[in-house]
Design an enzyme around this catalytic site. Structure first.
Site, PDB file in Angstrom:
ATOM      1  N   HIS A  19      12.538  40.702  17.659  1.00  0.00           N
ATOM      2  CA  HIS A  19      14.063  39.911  17.813  1.00  0.00           C
ATOM      3  C   HIS A  19      14.053  38.988  16.365  1.00  0.00           C
ATOM      4  O   HIS A  19      15.135  38.488  15.968  1.00  0.00           O
ATOM      5  CB  HIS A  19      13.944  39.079  18.908  1.00  0.00           C
ATOM      6  CG  HIS A  19      14.237  40.250  20.089  1.00  0.00           C
ATOM      7  ND1 HIS A  19      13.726  40.196  21.256  1.00  0.00           N
ATOM      8  CD2 HIS A  19      14.714  41.179  20.137  1.00  0.00           C
ATOM      9  CE1 HIS A  19      14.082  41.236  21.957  1.00  0.00           C
ATOM     10  NE2 HIS A  19      14.901  41.878  21.373  1.00  0.00           N
ATOM     11  N   HIS A  42      17.987  52.332  22.880  1.00  0.00           N
ATOM     12  CA  HIS A  42      17.332  52.119  24.102  1.00  0.00           C
ATOM     13  C   HIS A  42      17.161  50.975  24.781  1.00  0.00           C
ATOM     14  O   HIS A  42      16.226  50.057  24.444  1.00  0.00           O
ATOM     15  CB  HIS A  42      15.710  52.710  23.630  1.00  0.00           C
ATOM     16  CG  HIS A  42      15.586  54.060  23.373  1.00  0.00           C
ATOM     17  ND1 HIS A  42      15.827  54.431  22.214  1.00  0.00           N
ATOM     18  CD2 HIS A  42      15.101  55.127  24.276  1.00  0.00           C
ATOM     19  CE1 HIS A  42      15.757  55.782  22.047  1.00  0.00           C
ATOM     20  NE2 HIS A  42      15.132  56.179  23.373  1.00  0.00           N
ATOM     21  N   SER A 109      17.437  42.961  23.380  1.00  0.00           N
ATOM     22  CA  SER A 109      17.961  43.270  22.188  1.00  0.00           C
ATOM     23  C   SER A 109      19.730  43.300  22.695  1.00  0.00           C
ATOM     24  O   SER A 109      20.410  42.665  21.447  1.00  0.00           O
ATOM     25  CB  SER A 109      17.547  44.400  21.543  1.00  0.00           C
ATOM     26  OG  SER A 109      16.060  44.391  21.246  1.00  0.00           O
ATOM     27  N   ASP A 157      21.006  59.426  26.712  1.00  0.00           N
ATOM     28  CA  ASP A 157      19.823  59.477  25.682  1.00  0.00           C
ATOM     29  C   ASP A 157      20.410  59.110  24.475  1.00  0.00           C
ATOM     30  O   ASP A 157      21.189  59.353  23.826  1.00  0.00           O
ATOM     31  CB  ASP A 157      19.243  60.765  25.595  1.00  0.00           C
ATOM     32  CG  ASP A 157      18.231  60.938  24.687  1.00  0.00           C
ATOM     33  OD1 ASP A 157      18.130  59.912  24.065  1.00  0.00           O
ATOM     34  OD2 ASP A 157      17.737  61.872  24.600  1.00  0.00           O
ATOM     35  N   ASP A 183      14.314  51.479  19.471  1.00  0.00           N
ATOM     36  CA  ASP A 183      13.014  51.104  19.954  1.00  0.00           C
ATOM     37  C   ASP A 183      12.711  51.642  21.413  1.00  0.00           C
ATOM     38  O   ASP A 183      12.599  50.938  22.445  1.00  0.00           O
ATOM     39  CB  ASP A 183      13.093  49.404  20.152  1.00  0.00           C
ATOM     40  CG  ASP A 183      14.116  49.028  20.971  1.00  0.00           C
ATOM     41  OD1 ASP A 183      15.157  49.572  21.359  1.00  0.00           O
ATOM     42  OD2 ASP A 183      14.057  47.733  21.578  1.00  0.00           O
TER      43      ASP A 183
END
Length: 305
Positions: A19, A42, A109, A157, A183
């Protein structure tokens, strides 16, 4: 809503590195007025509780954001001098989610990126999460923001979902800009190959995008090879790259029979802002000084292209 599934890992040293790098990257890119398409392949649940009963001491955050905040922001400590602006920026954002002063919430995130988005520039955020529980929690957490069409959540996905987003639509000024964070958990061994294939295709579809890949540093051939493969892909595409890694070292309280857990990770950035290397040259040694704890601690920063 939050999430308890990944709460044990939330705010650990890997999140601190990820981050801090992400924020520094976005701060520079957002100096230009043109809007940016932001993508998290992700996304997880978006927000995590650090005070769940089962974690007792905050899980792995105690060796990450909790330790860093205590060293640099504790009320009973004198203000730290000459702290890296990137670390200050990171801690400011985390503190914003904890107005009481106690570290109870850690933003993943998606919420880090949401904090930096600009309404006037019409930045857009696309979030992918395949896990049914996390995806549902993420959608509920995002819904509380009332962000409308600015943020989209898909139970999909992310490796597949990224493809139709590149190249991104033009901004109001006509330029096309994108920042993609990849990630995955890497719990499935095939993720390593998928990351490489995803980056290879992404660079072909949109060569000027900024791509950030988080990866674990663990004794597994696929993990060892990933940053090397990413360097090769960037070099073949003649794109600049940066690779930052942080190892906090072995926990001195653990015996030889204890499982060490994750002690190191890296961030690989393709088309990084030209300022990022200098920013991390200051931040990484400070992160190591505050988070390093034993044998094997180190920080590395290399770049090319």
């Amino acid at each position: 809503m939050f999430s308890y599934r990944h709460a044990f890992h939330a705010g650990n040293h890997a999140d601190v590195l990820k981050h801090t790098t992400l924020i520094a990257t976005l701060r520079h890119l957002m100096q230009k007025e043109a809007g940016i398409t932001l993508v998290d392949t992700h996304a997880g649940a978006g927000l995590y509780r650090l005070d769940g009963d089962y974690t007792e001491t905050g899980g792995e955050a105690k060796d990450g954001v909790v330790k860093l905040m205590a060293a640099l922001r504790a009320a009973d400590q004198p203000p730290a001098k000459d702290v890296s602006p990137a670390i200050e920026d990171y801690l400011d954002i985390i503190a914003g989610f904890n107005p009481s002063g106690a570290l109870r919430v850690y933003p993943g995130s998606p919420f880090v990126m949401q904090q930096l988005m600009r309404t006037e520039s019409r930045d857009r955020l696309k979030l992918f999460e395949l896990h049914p529980t996390d995806s549902k929690t993420l959608a509920a957490n995002i819904a509380q923001l009332d962000a409308g069409r600015q943020i989209a959540v898909a139970r999909e996905d992310g490796f597949e979902g990224l493809r139709p987003l590149l190249p991104p639509p033009p901004s109001a000024t006509g330029s096309k800009r994108a920042v993609v964070l990849i990630d995955p958990s890497y719990e499935i061994k095939s993720d390593y190959g998928k990351v490489s294939a995803c980056i290879q295709e992404a660079i072909k579809r949109f060569p000027t995008g900024t791509y950030l890949v988080w990866y674990p540093v663990i004794p597994r051939p696929e993990a060892h090879d990933l940053p090397r493969r990413l360097k090769t892909l960037a070099n073949q595409a003649q794109k600049p790259w940066l690779n930052a890694a942080l190892a906090i070292g072995q926990d001195p309280t653990h015996g030889p029979e204890d499982r060490p857990g994750l002690t190191a990770s890296g961030m690989f950035v393709i088309n990084p802002p030209h300022t990022l290397k200098a920013v991390l040259q200051v931040a990484l040694p400070q992160l190591l000084a505050h988070l390093g704890r034993g044998r094997g601690k180190s920080q590395t920063l290399e770049s090319g292209g």
